[in-house]
Design a protein around this motif. Structure first.
Motif, PDB file in Angstrom:
ATOM      1  N   GLY A 182       0.862  -1.251   0.142  1.00 46.60           N
ATOM      2  CA  GLY A 182      -0.045  -0.159  -0.048  1.00 46.60           C
ATOM      3  C   GLY A 182       0.864   1.394   0.154  1.00 46.60           C
ATOM      4  N   ARG A 183       2.228   0.988   0.115  1.00 44.02           N
ATOM      5  CA  ARG A 183       3.079   2.301   0.214  1.00 44.02           C
ATOM      6  C   ARG A 183       4.109   2.275  -0.818  1.00 44.02           C
ATOM      7  NH1 ARG A 183       3.249   1.390   6.746  1.00 44.02           N
ATOM      8  NH2 ARG A 183       1.251   2.743   7.214  1.00 44.02           N
ATOM      9  N   GLY A 184       4.143   1.204  -1.817  1.00 44.74           N
ATOM     10  CA  GLY A 184       4.981   1.255  -2.770  1.00 44.74           C
ATOM     11  C   GLY A 184       4.460   1.085  -4.124  1.00 44.74           C
ATOM     12  N   SER A 185       5.188   0.847  -5.087  1.00 45.31           N
ATOM     13  CA  SER A 185       4.852   0.996  -6.573  1.00 45.31           C
ATOM     14  C   SER A 185       5.032  -0.366  -7.234  1.00 45.31           C
ATOM     15  CB  SER A 185       5.297   2.262  -7.232  1.00 45.31           C
ATOM     16  OG  SER A 185       4.895   3.473  -6.844  1.00 45.31           O
ATOM     17  N   PRO A 186       4.260  -1.404  -7.088  1.00 42.00           N
ATOM     18  CA  PRO A 186       4.507  -2.713  -7.473  1.00 42.00           C
ATOM     19  C   PRO A 186       4.861  -2.779  -9.095  1.00 42.00           C
ATOM     20  CG  PRO A 186       2.236  -2.516  -6.559  1.00 42.00           C
ATOM     21  CD  PRO A 186       2.650  -1.177  -6.595  1.00 42.00           C
ATOM     22  N   ARG A 187       5.881  -3.609  -9.460  1.00 40.90           N
ATOM     23  CA  ARG A 187       6.281  -3.684 -10.362  1.00 40.90           C
ATOM     24  C   ARG A 187       6.105  -5.155 -11.093  1.00 40.90           C
ATOM     25  NH1 ARG A 187      12.145  -0.919  -9.323  1.00 40.90           N
ATOM     26  NH2 ARG A 187      11.453   0.484  -7.863  1.00 40.90           N
ATOM     27  N   PRO A 188       6.207  -5.425 -12.449  1.00 37.11           N
ATOM     28  CA  PRO A 188       5.801  -6.888 -12.949  1.00 37.11           C
ATOM     29  C   PRO A 188       6.608  -7.667 -11.987  1.00 37.11           C
ATOM     30  CG  PRO A 188       6.161  -5.297 -14.826  1.00 37.11           C
ATOM     31  CD  PRO A 188       6.687  -4.573 -13.456  1.00 37.11           C
ATOM     32  N   GLY A 189       5.977  -8.997 -11.676  1.00 37.29           N
ATOM     33  CA  GLY A 189       6.613  -9.946 -10.924  1.00 37.29           C
ATOM     34  C   GLY A 189       6.657  -9.654  -9.405  1.00 37.29           C
ATOM     35  N   ASP A 190       6.257  -8.448  -8.847  1.00 36.79           N
ATOM     36  CA  ASP A 190       6.216  -8.306  -7.369  1.00 36.79           C
ATOM     37  C   ASP A 190       5.048  -8.750  -6.752  1.00 36.79           C
ATOM     38  OD1 ASP A 190       8.431  -6.644  -7.354  1.00 36.79           O
ATOM     39  OD2 ASP A 190       7.441  -4.741  -7.540  1.00 36.79           O
ATOM     40  N   ASP A 191       5.169  -8.938  -5.428  1.00 36.18           N
ATOM     41  CA  ASP A 191       6.485  -8.964  -4.535  1.00 36.18           C
ATOM     42  C   ASP A 191       7.334 -10.258  -5.074  1.00 36.18           C
ATOM     43  OD1 ASP A 191       6.427  -6.493  -3.236  1.00 36.18           O
ATOM     44  OD2 ASP A 191       4.879  -6.987  -1.945  1.00 36.18           O
ATOM     45  N   ARG A 192       8.754  -9.915  -4.580  1.00 34.09           N
ATOM     46  CA  ARG A 192       9.681 -11.123  -4.764  1.00 34.09           C
ATOM     47  C   ARG A 192      10.707 -11.342  -3.836  1.00 34.09           C
ATOM     48  NH1 ARG A 192      11.223  -9.788 -10.182  1.00 34.09           N
ATOM     49  NH2 ARG A 192       9.560  -8.238 -10.008  1.00 34.09           N
ATOM     50  N   ILE A 193      11.334 -12.351  -3.973  1.00 34.73           N
ATOM     51  CA  ILE A 193      12.485 -12.647  -3.173  1.00 34.73           C
ATOM     52  C   ILE A 193      13.686 -12.911  -3.918  1.00 34.73           C
ATOM     53  CG2 ILE A 193      13.598 -14.253  -1.644  1.00 34.73           C
ATOM     54  CD1 ILE A 193      10.921 -14.930  -0.481  1.00 34.73           C
ATOM     55  N   ILE A 194      14.667 -12.049  -3.899  1.00 29.60           N
ATOM     56  CA  ILE A 194      15.662 -12.175  -4.594  1.00 29.60           C
ATOM     57  C   ILE A 194      16.998 -12.681  -3.802  1.00 29.60           C
ATOM     58  CG2 ILE A 194      15.319 -10.181  -5.898  1.00 29.60           C
ATOM     59  CD1 ILE A 194      17.217  -8.382  -4.384  1.00 29.60           C
ATOM     60  N   SER A 195      17.859 -13.251  -4.519  1.00 31.05           N
ATOM     61  CA  SER A 195      19.200 -13.909  -3.823  1.00 31.05           C
ATOM     62  C   SER A 195      20.326 -12.940  -4.492  1.00 31.05           C
ATOM     63  CB  SER A 195      19.333 -15.487  -4.200  1.00 31.05           C
ATOM     64  OG  SER A 195      20.776 -15.784  -3.845  1.00 31.05           O
ATOM     65  N   VAL A 196      21.138 -12.478  -3.162  1.00 29.06           N
ATOM     66  CA  VAL A 196      22.456 -11.660  -3.463  1.00 29.06           C
ATOM     67  C   VAL A 196      23.517 -12.612  -3.085  1.00 29.06           C
ATOM     68  CG1 VAL A 196      23.312  -9.369  -3.040  1.00 29.06           C
ATOM     69  CG2 VAL A 196      20.733  -9.664  -2.874  1.00 29.06           C
ATOM     70  N   PRO A 197      24.283 -12.792  -4.089  1.00 28.30           N
ATOM     71  CA  PRO A 197      25.442 -13.660  -3.776  1.00 28.30           C
ATOM     72  C   PRO A 197      26.535 -12.684  -3.144  1.00 28.30           C
ATOM     73  CG  PRO A 197      25.017 -13.822  -6.021  1.00 28.30           C
ATOM     74  CD  PRO A 197      24.103 -12.914  -5.526  1.00 28.30           C
ATOM     75  N   LEU A 198      27.253 -13.440  -2.029  1.00 24.22           N
ATOM     76  CA  LEU A 198      28.479 -12.695  -1.497  1.00 24.22           C
ATOM     77  C   LEU A 198      29.589 -13.326  -1.702  1.00 24.22           C
ATOM     78  CD1 LEU A 198      26.691 -12.076   2.220  1.00 24.22           C
ATOM     79  CD2 LEU A 198      26.765 -10.563   0.060  1.00 24.22           C
ATOM     80  N   SER A 199      30.634 -12.478  -1.534  1.00 23.66           N
ATOM     81  CA  SER A 199      31.742 -13.201  -1.675  1.00 23.66           C
ATOM     82  C   SER A 199      32.300 -14.399  -0.800  1.00 23.66           C
ATOM     83  CB  SER A 199      33.067 -12.094  -1.546  1.00 23.66           C
ATOM     84  OG  SER A 199      33.069 -11.439  -0.397  1.00 23.66           O
TER      85      SER A 199
END
Length: 364
Positions: free
Chosen positions: A347-364
């Motif tokens: 209710g406070r954001g601007s949904p984008r195609p595919g939202d909401d989502r979980i993303i994986s962020v690789p670390l070193s």
């Protein structure tokens, strides 16, 4: 005293709060800005950029919290649907159950999740209060529901809700002051606190006041993380000017509503780091790869905060700025990555195609 450095944005004086509600008029003194710390030293590692993020799961609805099961799958709460989901590393999503007692209202609903062995702990907004409930995870879903803590104040705003097990084996929970500021200073209230408990909901041994209360004077803590030395950090929404990261000590008073950001009162513990509210509104937080990783709502970025050997913060680096919108949960995943959820359908954001989502962020 640890160095405190501050990023100041004048527009934040009239900004919206961490999770988007209108901020009340300022009633606390504005702290003075301090200098930015020097470059990394041998005890302050440089911030190494993470790898390219990728989608794990899409088409979700306000995924609020993520906790990993021993086998590598994750349990994910959806705040407004009250669904508990199971998400595999390959992105398969199945519904474990729908929490019928949860009442999505404003910032409340199905919030935190934590896992210990085959026990699942959920924090949710019920009809009369916020509460913490324990389940057993069976092959057919959640079983053997037991309320272990009830009577946590509830409101349209500032419900807290983060759950996490500490390295001491005890369950920690964050609560908000629901907009009733004075609750944060009342040690006889569960509002505006960090709580520490056994898996049965009893005060953990060694708690400073013999109750569930571990620390107080909080507005609305949304993230908890421990470094490798066992130090506890909390991310917290400010009001008009400063959002915070605090180094949490048992029995300490973090000042709300008397102080926002750094104060000059020996009764209260200063944050180790502040941001302007426009650059943060910090929600979930994880420790990994020598840094705190803080997801932000209004700031729409993932802050990487290197930590020194003594727990002091280095210069934060903004990652993913504006790329995914509002970021809610941040959890260290097995195998050296972060799982980060978006919150664009709240209710406070601007949904984008595919939202909401979980993303994986690789670390070193």
């Amino acid at each position: 005293m640890r160095k405190l450095w501050t990023i100041v944005l004048l527009a934040a004086l009239t900004a919206c709060s961490g999770d988007g509600e209108t901020r009340p008029a300022a009633s606390v003194p504005t702290p003075a800005a301090t200098s930015v710390p020097t470059a990394p030293t041998a005890s302050m590692p440089a911030a190494v950029a993470p790898g390219a993020p990728k989608d794990v799961a899409t088409g979700l609805a306000v995924p609020w919290a993520i906790a990993f099961l021993p086998g590598g799958d994750a349990l994910v709460t959806e705040r407004d649907t009250a669904r508990l989901l199971r998400v595999t590393p390959a992105g398969k999503v199945t519904e474990v159950g729908r929490i019928t007692g949860a009442r999505p209202e404003g910032e409340g609903g199905l919030l935190g999740v934590a896992v210990k062995d085959r026990q699942v702990f959920l924090y949710y907004t019920a009809e009369q209060d916020n509460r913490i409930v324990r389940y057993r995870l069976g092959d057919d879903g959640l079983r053997d529901e037991q309320i272990i803590v009830q009577g946590i104040p509830k409101g349209g705003i500032h419900n807290g809700g983060r759950l996490a097990f500490g390295p001491d084996g005890y369950l920690y929970a964050t609560t908000g002051e629901t907009g009733d500021r004075e609750l944060a200073q009342r040690r006889d209230s569960l509002g505006g606190k960090i709580l520490r408990m056994t898996t049965d909901g009893a005060p953990a041994p060694g708690n400073p006041f013999g109750t569930l209360v571990y620390s107080y004077g909080h507005r609305n803590v949304q993230g908890l993380a421990w470094d490798t030395a066992g130090r506890l950090y909390a991310s917290e929404f400010g009001a008009n000017t400063y959002d915070e990261i605090n180094l949490v000590r048992p029995g300490a008073n973090y000042g709300w509503p008397e102080v926002e950001g750094k104060g000059n009162d020996a009764r209260f513990v200063n944050p180790i780091l502040t941001w302007s509210t426009g650059e943060a509104s910090p929600s979930g937080m994880a420790y990994a790869d020598g840094a705190l990783w803080v997801g932000t709502l209004r700031g729409q970025r993932l802050w990487q905060v290197p930590l020194g050997r003594d727990g002091s913060p280095g210069t934060p680096v903004a990652r993913l700025t504006g790329r995914y919108g509002r970021l809610r949960a941040v959890t260290a995943a097995p195998g050296g990555a972060l799982w980060v959820s978006t919150s664009n359908k709240d209710g406070r954001g601007s949904p984008r195609p595919g939202d909401d989502r979980i993303i994986s962020v690789p670390l070193s």
